[in-house]
Write an enzyme that holds these catalytic residues in place. Structure first.
Site, short mmCIF file in Angstrom:
data_model
loop_
_atom_site.label_atom_id
_atom_site.label_comp_id
_atom_site.label_asym_id
_atom_site.label_seq_id
_atom_site.Cartn_x
_atom_site.Cartn_y
_atom_site.Cartn_z
N ASP A 146 3.52 -17.51 2.70
CA ASP A 146 3.33 -16.13 3.14
C ASP A 146 4.37 -15.88 4.23
O ASP A 146 4.07 -15.92 5.42
CB ASP A 146 1.90 -15.93 3.67
CG ASP A 146 1.51 -14.47 3.74
OD1 ASP A 146 2.40 -13.60 3.58
OD2 ASP A 146 0.31 -14.18 3.96
N GLN A 158 9.56 -11.04 1.15
CA GLN A 158 8.35 -11.78 1.54
C GLN A 158 7.84 -12.52 0.31
O GLN A 158 7.59 -11.92 -0.73
CB GLN A 158 7.27 -10.79 2.03
CG GLN A 158 5.95 -11.44 2.42
CD GLN A 158 5.88 -11.85 3.89
OE1 GLN A 158 6.78 -11.54 4.67
NE2 GLN A 158 4.83 -12.57 4.26
N ASN A 185 4.22 -5.02 5.71
CA ASN A 185 3.99 -6.22 6.50
C ASN A 185 3.27 -5.90 7.84
O ASN A 185 2.81 -4.78 8.03
CB ASN A 185 5.31 -6.97 6.73
CG ASN A 185 5.15 -8.47 6.49
OD1 ASN A 185 4.23 -9.08 7.01
ND2 ASN A 185 6.03 -9.03 5.71
N ARG A 186 3.22 -6.88 8.71
CA ARG A 186 2.38 -6.76 9.91
C ARG A 186 3.16 -6.25 11.12
O ARG A 186 4.24 -6.77 11.41
CB ARG A 186 1.76 -8.12 10.25
CG ARG A 186 0.74 -8.55 9.24
CD ARG A 186 0.15 -9.92 9.52
NE ARG A 186 -0.92 -10.19 8.55
CZ ARG A 186 -0.69 -10.57 7.29
NH1 ARG A 186 0.54 -10.75 6.86
NH2 ARG A 186 -1.72 -10.76 6.47
N GLU A 208 8.12 -9.51 -2.26
CA GLU A 208 8.17 -8.13 -1.75
C GLU A 208 9.49 -7.94 -1.01
O GLU A 208 9.66 -8.44 0.10
CB GLU A 208 7.00 -7.89 -0.79
CG GLU A 208 5.65 -8.25 -1.37
CD GLU A 208 4.65 -8.63 -0.27
OE1 GLU A 208 4.54 -7.89 0.72
OE2 GLU A 208 4.00 -9.67 -0.41
N HIS A 224 4.18 -3.99 -4.07
CA HIS A 224 3.36 -5.18 -3.85
C HIS A 224 2.82 -5.75 -5.17
O HIS A 224 1.65 -6.12 -5.24
CB HIS A 224 2.24 -4.86 -2.87
CG HIS A 224 1.77 -6.03 -2.07
ND1 HIS A 224 1.23 -7.16 -2.65
CD2 HIS A 224 1.79 -6.25 -0.74
CE1 HIS A 224 0.91 -8.01 -1.70
NE2 HIS A 224 1.25 -7.49 -0.53
N SER A 225 3.66 -5.86 -6.19
CA SER A 225 3.18 -6.43 -7.45
C SER A 225 2.94 -7.93 -7.33
O SER A 225 3.70 -8.64 -6.66
CB SER A 225 4.19 -6.17 -8.57
OG SER A 225 4.14 -4.80 -8.91
N TYR A 226 1.89 -8.38 -8.01
CA TYR A 226 1.55 -9.81 -8.10
C TYR A 226 1.92 -10.26 -9.51
O TYR A 226 1.40 -9.73 -10.48
CB TYR A 226 0.04 -10.02 -7.94
CG TYR A 226 -0.52 -9.88 -6.56
CD1 TYR A 226 -0.53 -8.66 -5.90
CD2 TYR A 226 -1.11 -10.97 -5.93
CE1 TYR A 226 -1.10 -8.55 -4.64
CE2 TYR A 226 -1.68 -10.86 -4.67
CZ TYR A 226 -1.67 -9.65 -4.03
OH TYR A 226 -2.23 -9.53 -2.78
N HIS A 272 0.74 -3.30 6.25
CA HIS A 272 1.10 -2.50 5.08
C HIS A 272 0.82 -1.00 5.25
O HIS A 272 0.31 -0.35 4.34
CB HIS A 272 0.37 -3.02 3.84
CG HIS A 272 0.84 -4.39 3.40
ND1 HIS A 272 2.09 -4.86 3.64
CD2 HIS A 272 0.19 -5.39 2.73
CE1 HIS A 272 2.21 -6.08 3.13
NE2 HIS A 272 1.08 -6.44 2.58
#
Ligand code: GLA
Length: 348
Positions: A248, A286, A80-81, A313, A181-183, A106
């Protein structure tokens, strides 16, 4: 049964990326690669027993070296940020590499998702197969203090669970927040369908509020009467238009104790009947609805557009190194970072 393995491709001319295919007795397959300890495909059966690959990905190693969307990879040291790409620890300020506006996203420019990991496959005695990945992140990498030894283990069990387990130790006090980070698109990565009809439930009544740059403000907000309310199953598309650009956001999970393995989320794709439940030891998750996907060319000619996949996530809350009020991500020498996330597949 030994774990199937081979060469996925090459990077930097002479460096090979290995792949491993984990299989279970009901026919599920999970393919992982040494570049980024990345999950590149995962098959699951629908209500008629038909398998589909339910994660987004690429066919070649070069695309994973770029991987600006972070498809399937291990994210670290901090997911994350991080606001302004800096944080203070024990009175000292650490400046991190910048890769997203003024911030770090990330883990930085290379992060853990674009390095080669060492791999040791294993077949579990009672069925199920796995791979242990290891990476040693040197002191100062992407600005973080301490040599960090990281292990990520993927196990596919005969109960149709994909388990991802993380362990890390350091030789200097540092910060750690790892995730995968799987979509996912439970209709299939190449179904051509968006994810708005997926029913989602999240075991949370609170989000960590973020500003217009997607940076956590440190404030918590209740989900009640907002688009963020997934306490009961709801279509991902039901309220998504109420938000500027889709979901998000980091959810605060309801837990009895901080590190217990507990129910996190459940996603159901009504057409195929595929169900994915997630359990984690982490305090947060997330939800990201693939808002930045814009015609990405993926596996087997598939094209991934906006909101054709979602990520859940599991992690500590966003910008935790700068938010002393959040559960701590500090790891000291002698301590061990541990994180377990389980993805359980079924049909309904
Ligand atoms: C995370 C972030 C998103 C986006 C993606 C990668 O999920 O929350 O804002 O940066 O990663 O594209």
């Amino acid at each position: 049964m030994t774990v199937e393995k081979g060469i996925f491709g090459n990077i930097d001319k002479n460096k090979s990326v290995e792949y491993f295919v984990l299989k279970n007795k009901s026919g599920m397959e999970a393919k992982v690669i040494t570049l980024g300890a990345t999950l590149v495909s995962l098959t699951a059966a629908d209500k008629n027993g038909k398998f589909a690959d339910v994660v987004l990905g690429y066919d070649d190693a070069a695309s994973y070296m770029d991987n600006s969307c972070y498809f399937g990879c291990t994210v670290g040291r901090i997911a994350n940020r991080i606001k302004d790409a800096k944080f203070k620890l024990d009175g000292r300020e650490y400046k991190l590499t910048v890769n997203s506006g003024k911030n770090q996203l990330h883990g930085g420019i290379v992060g853990f998702g674009r390095v080669l990991w060492k791999a040791e496959p294993f077949a579990e005695g009672n069925g199920g197969q796995g791979v242990l990945f290891k990476y040693s992140s040197p002191d100062g990498e992407e600005g973080y203090p301490g040599n960090l030894d990281v292990k990520v283990t993927y196990t596919l069990t005969d109960d149709n669970e994909l388990k991802i387990e993380y362990v890390a130790v350091t030789d200097k006090t540092t910060v750690v927040n790892l995730t995968n980070h799987s979509y996912f698109n439970l209709a299939g990565h190449n179904s051509g369908r968006d994810i708005l009809s997926h029913q989602l439930q999240i075991n949370s009544d609170t989000i960590t509020e973020s500003d217009s740059d997607l940076i956590a403000t440190g404030k918590l907000a209740k989900v009640e009467n907002t688009a963020y309310d997934f306490r009961k199953p709801k279509a991902l598309g039901a309220d998504i238009k109420k938000l500027d650009n889709g979901y998000d956001i980091n959810y605060v999970l309801i837990k009895k104790s901080l590190a217990e393995l507990s129910f996190t989320a459940k996603a159901v794709e009504p057409n195929s009947g595929r169900v994915m439940e997630i359990y984690t030891t982490e305090p947060g998750v997330q939800l990201y609805t693939g808002n930045f996907l814009d015609g990405i060319k993926g596996k087997g000619g598939a094209v991934y557009n906006k909101q054709t996949a979602f990520c859940l996530e599991t992690q500590h809350y966003a910008d935790s190194p700068n938010k002393p009020e959040f559960p701590s991500v500090v790891l000291r020498p002698g301590e061990t970072y541990r994180h377990l996330t389980v993805h359980k597949f079924s049909v309904q």
